[in-house]
Design a protein around this motif. Structure first.
Motif, PDB file in Angstrom:
ATOM      1  N   UNK A 218       1.100  23.375  17.765  1.00  0.00           N
ATOM      2  CA  UNK A 218       2.490  23.828  17.817  1.00  0.00           C
ATOM      3  C   UNK A 218       3.466  22.687  17.516  1.00  0.00           C
ATOM      4  N   UNK A 219       2.938  21.583  16.935  1.00  0.00           N
ATOM      5  CA  UNK A 219       3.789  20.477  16.519  1.00  0.00           C
ATOM      6  C   UNK A 219       4.059  19.431  17.581  1.00  0.00           C
ATOM      7  N   UNK A 220       3.436  19.550  18.745  1.00  0.00           N
ATOM      8  CA  UNK A 220       3.636  18.568  19.814  1.00  0.00           C
ATOM      9  C   UNK A 220       2.601  17.453  19.714  1.00  0.00           C
ATOM     10  N   UNK A 221       3.050  16.208  19.791  1.00  0.00           N
ATOM     11  CA  UNK A 221       2.148  15.053  19.802  1.00  0.00           C
ATOM     12  C   UNK A 221       2.658  14.046  20.831  1.00  0.00           C
ATOM     13  N   UNK A 222       1.744  13.521  21.660  1.00  0.00           N
ATOM     14  CA  UNK A 222       2.108  12.481  22.624  1.00  0.00           C
ATOM     15  C   UNK A 222       1.097  11.351  22.512  1.00  0.00           C
ATOM     16  N   UNK A 223       1.447  10.183  23.087  1.00  0.00           N
ATOM     17  CA  UNK A 223       0.475   9.086  23.165  1.00  0.00           C
ATOM     18  C   UNK A 223       0.190   8.790  24.636  1.00  0.00           C
ATOM     19  N   UNK A 224      -1.056   8.369  24.886  1.00  0.00           N
ATOM     20  CA  UNK A 224      -1.520   8.172  26.259  1.00  0.00           C
ATOM     21  C   UNK A 224      -1.820   6.697  26.538  1.00  0.00           C
ATOM     22  N   UNK A 225      -0.937   5.837  26.067  1.00  0.00           N
ATOM     23  CA  UNK A 225      -1.144   4.413  26.301  1.00  0.00           C
ATOM     24  C   UNK A 225      -2.162   3.822  25.347  1.00  0.00           C
ATOM     25  N   UNK A 226      -2.537   2.575  25.624  1.00  0.00           N
ATOM     26  CA  UNK A 226      -3.417   1.853  24.715  1.00  0.00           C
ATOM     27  C   UNK A 226      -4.727   1.458  25.396  1.00  0.00           C
ATOM     28  N   UNK A 227      -5.668   1.052  24.552  1.00  0.00           N
ATOM     29  CA  UNK A 227      -6.921   0.453  25.002  1.00  0.00           C
ATOM     30  C   UNK A 227      -7.113  -0.864  24.265  1.00  0.00           C
ATOM     31  N   UNK A 228      -7.573  -1.864  24.957  1.00  0.00           N
ATOM     32  CA  UNK A 228      -7.934  -3.138  24.310  1.00  0.00           C
ATOM     33  C   UNK A 228      -9.437  -3.151  24.121  1.00  0.00           C
ATOM     34  N   UNK A 229      -9.848  -3.372  22.861  1.00  0.00           N
ATOM     35  CA  UNK A 229     -11.273  -3.321  22.507  1.00  0.00           C
ATOM     36  C   UNK A 229     -11.677  -4.589  21.757  1.00  0.00           C
ATOM     37  N   UNK A 230     -11.177  -5.729  22.196  1.00  0.00           N
ATOM     38  CA  UNK A 230     -11.381  -6.971  21.452  1.00  0.00           C
ATOM     39  C   UNK A 230     -12.746  -7.604  21.684  1.00  0.00           C
ATOM     40  N   UNK A 231     -13.422  -7.260  22.780  1.00  0.00           N
ATOM     41  CA  UNK A 231     -14.730  -7.861  23.043  1.00  0.00           C
ATOM     42  C   UNK A 231     -15.768  -7.101  22.224  1.00  0.00           C
ATOM     43  N   UNK A 232     -16.157  -7.710  21.099  1.00  0.00           N
ATOM     44  CA  UNK A 232     -17.044  -7.066  20.131  1.00  0.00           C
ATOM     45  C   UNK A 232     -18.121  -8.045  19.692  1.00  0.00           C
ATOM     46  N   UNK A 233     -19.238  -7.485  19.254  1.00  0.00           N
ATOM     47  CA  UNK A 233     -20.230  -8.293  18.556  1.00  0.00           C
ATOM     48  C   UNK A 233     -20.744  -7.451  17.394  1.00  0.00           C
ATOM     49  N   UNK A 234     -20.905  -8.104  16.239  1.00  0.00           N
ATOM     50  CA  UNK A 234     -21.216  -7.413  14.988  1.00  0.00           C
ATOM     51  C   UNK A 234     -20.215  -6.296  14.716  1.00  0.00           C
ATOM     52  N   UNK A 235     -18.953  -6.548  15.017  1.00  0.00           N
ATOM     53  CA  UNK A 235     -17.864  -5.583  14.789  1.00  0.00           C
ATOM     54  C   UNK A 235     -18.039  -4.306  15.587  1.00  0.00           C
ATOM     55  N   UNK A 236     -18.881  -4.332  16.604  1.00  0.00           N
ATOM     56  CA  UNK A 236     -19.075  -3.162  17.451  1.00  0.00           C
ATOM     57  C   UNK A 236     -18.581  -3.498  18.851  1.00  0.00           C
ATOM     58  N   UNK A 237     -17.794  -2.581  19.420  1.00  0.00           N
ATOM     59  CA  UNK A 237     -17.175  -2.833  20.720  1.00  0.00           C
ATOM     60  C   UNK A 237     -18.234  -2.921  21.818  1.00  0.00           C
ATOM     61  N   UNK A 238     -18.004  -3.827  22.758  1.00  0.00           N
ATOM     62  CA  UNK A 238     -18.919  -4.023  23.878  1.00  0.00           C
ATOM     63  C   UNK A 238     -18.231  -3.692  25.200  1.00  0.00           C
ATOM     64  N   UNK A 239     -16.989  -4.182  25.336  1.00  0.00           N
ATOM     65  CA  UNK A 239     -16.201  -3.916  26.542  1.00  0.00           C
ATOM     66  C   UNK A 239     -14.821  -3.435  26.111  1.00  0.00           C
ATOM     67  N   UNK A 240     -14.342  -2.382  26.769  1.00  0.00           N
ATOM     68  CA  UNK A 240     -12.995  -1.881  26.524  1.00  0.00           C
ATOM     69  C   UNK A 240     -12.245  -1.824  27.846  1.00  0.00           C
ATOM     70  N   UNK A 241     -10.939  -1.889  27.752  1.00  0.00           N
ATOM     71  CA  UNK A 241     -10.131  -1.784  28.965  1.00  0.00           C
ATOM     72  C   UNK A 241      -8.815  -1.087  28.646  1.00  0.00           C
ATOM     73  N   UNK A 242      -8.209  -0.538  29.673  1.00  0.00           N
ATOM     74  CA  UNK A 242      -6.891   0.072  29.544  1.00  0.00           C
ATOM     75  C   UNK A 242      -6.132  -0.191  30.845  1.00  0.00           C
ATOM     76  N   UNK A 243      -4.882  -0.634  30.717  1.00  0.00           N
ATOM     77  CA  UNK A 243      -4.160  -0.980  29.478  1.00  0.00           C
ATOM     78  C   UNK A 243      -4.621  -2.327  28.927  1.00  0.00           C
ATOM     79  N   UNK A 244      -3.879  -2.855  27.943  1.00  0.00           N
ATOM     80  CA  UNK A 244      -4.192  -4.161  27.365  1.00  0.00           C
ATOM     81  C   UNK A 244      -3.449  -5.260  28.119  1.00  0.00           C
ATOM     82  N   UNK A 245      -4.130  -6.389  28.407  1.00  0.00           N
ATOM     83  CA  UNK A 245      -3.426  -7.495  29.055  1.00  0.00           C
ATOM     84  C   UNK A 245      -2.411  -8.184  28.147  1.00  0.00           C
ATOM     85  N   UNK A 246      -2.412  -7.855  26.839  1.00  0.00           N
ATOM     86  CA  UNK A 246      -1.474  -8.483  25.909  1.00  0.00           C
ATOM     87  C   UNK A 246      -0.111  -7.800  25.905  1.00  0.00           C
ATOM     88  N   UNK A 247      -0.094  -6.487  25.968  1.00  0.00           N
ATOM     89  CA  UNK A 247       1.129  -5.749  25.674  1.00  0.00           C
ATOM     90  C   UNK A 247       2.127  -5.740  26.825  1.00  0.00           C
TER      91      UNK A 247
END
Length: 668
Positions: A218-247
């Motif tokens: 029906x045209x409604x869109x919202x955002x639900x905050x962010x996730x930080x997914x910087x801890x990766x190996x071989x470009x694959x995420x290992x640890x994720x967190x929400x929210x991000x400690x950067x923002x």
């Protein structure tokens, strides 16, 4: 609302969707291959349909088989999970043509955003900040090198239809571009049936931050905050967190509004994720949009209280979003660890086999901390070579980041897996890492902090004292049990167990004194004189010691070995033995067994398929030269010479399937 849905997936995400469908009163249909006939998602679903051979290309990726399963069972809708067919516009179109609802976005959104090359073009047109790069299809390695020279190094090569780190290579030179292009195309073809690759500038020291969006029809869109997914190996995420400690709140709002604008531009009508690469200065660039549910969605669910799978199902059924942007509140902090069947001491190479033991920590909420474990396996099940090596996603939620991290550390310590290698020791050690705890992150974190790979931590400082104290507690419990064994010969004097003991953690020894206190055991270290008070209801045979050490909750894994225990805690695994003083003196005289010399052999680092042998008998090689390529779980791994060598013999041929540590070749 739907009465019955089919889940066109497997593993933990299939189980996750089934749980929400159950809570909504919706019946579920599982599909399974030969490799998954005894899988947990098959057991959990209302009914299950067999769809073919283990290879995904012959089962989970065959659209006609999924549609036939829907027709057989009367399923009105299909949830695709992530991976497999989740971002295939052709799948959504085929379902629609057969009167079956796709629980995901409309075909137009999938086509516009699901293809990395087209999504970049679309984002540029929508005036979304994007990373510099070449968005056309590249046909040859020479063309890739020319483009990379123009962009400037380093660059990243990506599969257009990719995801999960497959078909992705970072290149710092022309030579690396040429080789990476071939590997990326091959992996992309194997994983996605689409070998298109593009090139873009690689942002140095970047962070990976993504925005969760949710839209309806029906045209409604919202955002639900962010996730930080910087801890990766071989470009694959290992640890994720929400929210991000950067923002900060201003940057979060800016990124969220940009993500919503992009979603609205394609009439997005489901759960989706807009991914950004962010600089340490909070600058950010559009990376891609994943038109599906993300692996790491639980951290968003825990900080918002919103069930994303439920929302996807309701939106697919035509319901408008009940949530408005102002209704979205971020509460506390959530940490997710991806538990993989892989060996962190072998550069995180996959491990396969049977789960002899699988005992996750207890789930639920207690003292302000929530523990959640999303999994698709069970004890006695098998980790197959055919699919992603993920075992589970362990998530903790608490009022702030450090409390959530400490809760994650305790939960990892209590997570028992035997029968295969896994990455829990690495995850546990990471929870103690000061740079991680401080939030100073980048996608290069693992490469920078573990440049030579992960080596098991040694028992030091307070961690060692806690482990030695628990070893003494465990030994004392066994001694108490021995005192009460029935049928023993009567003696004039009862057997006395010395309160003065020596605890050996590997080669380090601690002299201690034990003192029973009411409901506790006091363990005093002779050197230094400090003592620990241990309280626990642990009994011999339990794989996890849970208790209080000086009033703080701790968990340690206990496994019996010859004349001692193997104790795992805080990323440290060590052999512990407890002696009387005299026994310790004798133990110190025992000769040490040395490991076999394997320096003249190339051993297969993981179970896999030999895709290529690059050498011949008698060939002289330099350090760094490629020796062989082994494919495991759709990742192609090139094995290289560690030093100058000459090949003596080849012990396998191309096409052979090898076990871990199988000899591939021998050197002079």
């Amino acid at each position: 609302m739907f009465k019955k849905i089919l889940i066109a997936n497997r593993g933990e995400i299939a189980c996750r969707v089934i749980k929400t469908a159950r809570s909504m009163g919706i019946q579920t249909v599982a599909v399974y291959s030969d490799a998954d006939k005894d899988a947990l998602h098959v057991e959990m679903a209302t009914e299950a349909v067999y769809i073919g051979a283990p290879a995904a290309a012959e089962s989970y990726l065959v659209i006609d088989k999924i549609i036939d399963a829907c027709k057989q069972t009367g399923a009105e809708a299909v949830h695709p999970g992530y991976g497999f067919l989740s971002e295939r516009a052709a799948f959504a179109e085929a379902l629609k043509a057969n009167g079956i609802t796709f629980i995901g976005p409309n075909v137009g959104a999938i086509e516009a955003m699901g293809d990395k090359i087209e999504s970049k073009k679309f984002a540029n047109a929508a005036k979304v900040s994007t990373v510099p790069g070449f968005l056309g299809v590249i046909e040859t390695p020479e063309e890739a090198v020319k483009i990379a020279d123009g962009i400037g190094y380093p660059v990243i090569l990506k599969a257009s239809a990719g995801g999960g780190g497959k078909g992705m290579r970072i290149a710092h030179s022309r030579e690396e571009v040429a080789e990476g292009f071939a590997r990326a195309k091959s992996e992309a073809k194997s994983s996605f049936g689409d070998d298109r690759v593009f090139v873009e500038k690689f942002i140095v020291n970047p962070r990976h931050i993504e925005i969760q969006v949710l839209g309806d029809k029906h045209g409604n869109v919202i955002y639900l905050g962010e996730r930080e997914c910087s801890i990766q190996r071989r470009n694959q995420k290992v640890i994720e967190e929400a929210p991000s400690p950067l923002l900060d709140e201003a940057t979060r709002k800016k990124m969220g509004e940009q993500a919503v604008a992009l979603a609205k531009a394609v009439n997005y009508d489901s759960a989706g994720t807009v991914e950004f690469v962010a600089g340490q200065d909070k600058s950010f660039y559009f990376l891609e949009m994943n038109t599906r549910l993300q692996v790491e969605h639980p951290v968003t669910e825990l900080i918002t209280g919103i069930d994303l799978v439920e929302q996807m199902i309701r939106v697919a059924a035509g319901e408008p979003l009940e949530l408005k942007q102002e209704d979205v509140k971020l509460n506390g902090w959530a940490i997710e660890s991806r538990i993989y069947a892989e060996d962190p001491t072998r550069n995180f190479l996959p491990s396969t086999g049977r789960l002899v033991k699988y005992r996750p920590p207890a789930e639920g909420r207690s003292h302000g901390v929530t523990v959640r474990n999303d999994t698709g396996v069970h004890e006695g099940g098998e980790i197959s070579i055919y699919y992603d090596p993920m075992i589970a996603k362990l998530v903790t939620h608490a009022g702030d980041r450090l409390v959530a991290i400490d809760a994650q550390a305790r939960a990892l310590d209590a997570f028992v897996i035997d029968g295969i290698r896994h990455n829990i020791p690495f995850l546990s050690s990471l929870m103690q890492h000061e740079r991680w705890r401080s939030g100073n992150l980048s996608t290069g974190f693992i490469a920078e902090e573990y440049p030579n790979g992960f080596s098991p931590l040694t028992a030091e400082g307070e961690v060692a004292h806690r482990m030695a104290a628990v070893a003494a507690f465990v030994d004392n419990m066994y001694n108490q049990r021995k005192r009460h064994i029935s049928g023993q010969m009567q003696q004039q004097k009862p057997v006395k167990f010395h309160d003065e003991r020596t605890v050996a953690l590997a080669k380090t020894q601690y002299e201690i004194e034990l003192d029973e206190a009411e409901g506790a055991l006091l363990v005093r270290f002779v050197e230094g004189g400090h003592a620990h008070r241990l309280e626990s209801e642990w009994i011999p045979g339990q794989p996890v010691w849970n208790g209080l050490i000086d009033g703080e909750a701790h968990s340690m894994q206990i496994r019996d070995i010859l004349n001692g225990f193997l104790i795992s805690h805080a990323g440290v695994t060590v052999e512990a033995r407890t002696f009387t003083r005299r026994e310790a003196q004798i133990y110190n005289l025992m000769p040490e067994k040395k490991p076999a010399d394997t320096s003249k052999s190339l051993l297969c680092p993981m179970p896999g398929l030999v895709k290529a042998l690059y050498v011949e008998i008698g060939q002289e090689l330099k350090a760094g030269d490629p020796l062989a390529m082994v494919e495991a779980m759709k990742m192609e791994n090139v094995l290289r010479a560690e030093r100058d060598v000459t090949v003596r013999s080849l012990k396998c041929k191309e096409g052979d399937s090898l076990a871990v540590d199988a000899v591939i070749m021998e050197f002079v």
